[in-house]
Design an enzyme around this catalytic site. Structure first.
Site, short mmCIF file in Angstrom:
data_model
loop_
_atom_site.label_atom_id
_atom_site.label_comp_id
_atom_site.label_asym_id
_atom_site.label_seq_id
_atom_site.Cartn_x
_atom_site.Cartn_y
_atom_site.Cartn_z
N ASP A 30 -13.18 54.89 -26.08
CA ASP A 30 -11.86 54.50 -26.58
C ASP A 30 -11.25 53.46 -25.64
OD1 ASP A 30 -9.64 56.08 -28.64
OD2 ASP A 30 -8.87 54.69 -27.13
N ILE A 31 -10.58 52.48 -26.21
CA ILE A 31 -10.01 51.39 -25.41
C ILE A 31 -8.78 51.86 -24.61
CG2 ILE A 31 -8.35 50.46 -27.10
CD1 ILE A 31 -9.56 47.67 -26.45
N GLY A 92 -1.08 61.11 -36.99
CA GLY A 92 -1.34 60.25 -35.84
C GLY A 92 -2.48 59.27 -36.03
N HIS A 99 -13.08 58.58 -37.76
CA HIS A 99 -13.61 58.70 -36.40
C HIS A 99 -13.27 60.06 -35.83
CE1 HIS A 99 -9.58 56.89 -36.24
NE2 HIS A 99 -9.41 57.53 -35.09
N HIS A 101 -12.56 61.81 -32.24
CA HIS A 101 -12.32 61.66 -30.81
C HIS A 101 -13.09 62.77 -30.09
CE1 HIS A 101 -8.56 59.12 -31.23
NE2 HIS A 101 -8.54 59.70 -32.41
P1 5GP Z 1 -6.32 57.33 -34.21
O1 5GP Z 1 -4.95 57.00 -33.67
O2 5GP Z 1 -6.57 56.59 -35.52
O3 5GP Z 1 -6.61 58.78 -34.30
O4 5GP Z 1 -7.35 56.80 -33.14
C1 5GP Z 1 -7.66 55.45 -33.01
C2 5GP Z 1 -8.18 55.25 -31.62
O5 5GP Z 1 -8.86 54.03 -31.58
C3 5GP Z 1 -7.09 55.21 -30.55
O6 5GP Z 1 -7.35 56.21 -29.58
C4 5GP Z 1 -7.21 53.80 -29.98
O7 5GP Z 1 -6.99 53.74 -28.58
C5 5GP Z 1 -8.62 53.40 -30.35
N1 5GP Z 1 -8.82 51.98 -30.59
C6 5GP Z 1 -8.04 51.17 -31.38
N2 5GP Z 1 -8.55 49.94 -31.40
C7 5GP Z 1 -9.66 49.95 -30.63
C8 5GP Z 1 -10.62 48.95 -30.26
O8 5GP Z 1 -10.56 47.79 -30.66
N3 5GP Z 1 -11.63 49.34 -29.45
C9 5GP Z 1 -11.75 50.63 -29.00
N4 5GP Z 1 -12.80 50.89 -28.20
N5 5GP Z 1 -10.87 51.59 -29.31
C10 5GP Z 1 -9.84 51.26 -30.12
#
Ligand code: 5GP
Ligand code: ZN
Length: 113
Positions: A30-31, A92, A99, A101
């Site tokens: 994760d970034i 969230g 995906h 986590h």
């Molecule tokens: P969500 O909020 O949809 O559950 O999780 C999305 C996740 O993707 C977040 O933890 C966010 O930091 C990560 N993320 C968003 N854009 C990118 C990216 O371009 N590269 C990576 N490696 N992670 C990303």
């Protein structure tokens, strides 16, 4: 989907720190990590969220969970890790490509906020 950041990562059109991949899935860091280990396990196929998966994805969903297990093992957190999928904006979700986590490397509180 060209406007989906995770599709671009899955197609090697955007950079990511990839742990491993196969024909069906990719695992990368994760970034913006929320724990010392924070990996994302994604299908290469664009599925917007878990709510939109269906029986046609039965095998793929199993592959993804085994991908979670392998990710935890390779990252050294197989003894203690958390798997999260946020499904829907209210839960969230911010990237609308399914995906999981995989979080670990620190003590996890329960319940999550
Ligand atoms: P969500 O909020 O949809 O559950 O999780 C999305 C996740 O993707 C977040 O933890 C966010 O930091 C990560 N993320 C968003 N854009 C990118 C990216 O371009 N590269 C990576 N490696 N992670 C990303
Ligand atoms: Zn996508």
């Amino acid at each position: 989907m060209s406007d989906c950041v995770f599709c671009r990562i899955a197609n090697h059109q955007a950079p990511a720190r990839v742990l491993f991949e196969d024909d069906h899935l990719m695992v990368f860091h994760d970034i913006a990590p929320r724990a010392p280990v924070h990996l994302l396990v994604i299908p290469k196929e664009h599925i917007p969220s878990l709510a939109e998966a269906s029986r046609e994805h039965l095998e793929l969903l199993g592959r993804l969970l085994l991908g979670v297990q392998r990710a935890a093992r390779e990252a050294g957190i197989a003894h203690a890790f958390r798997v999260v999928t946020n499904s829907g904006e209210g839960a969230g979700q911010s990237v609308f490509h399914l995906h999981f986590h995989v979080l670990g490397g620190r003590r996890m509180a329960w319940p999550p906020g």
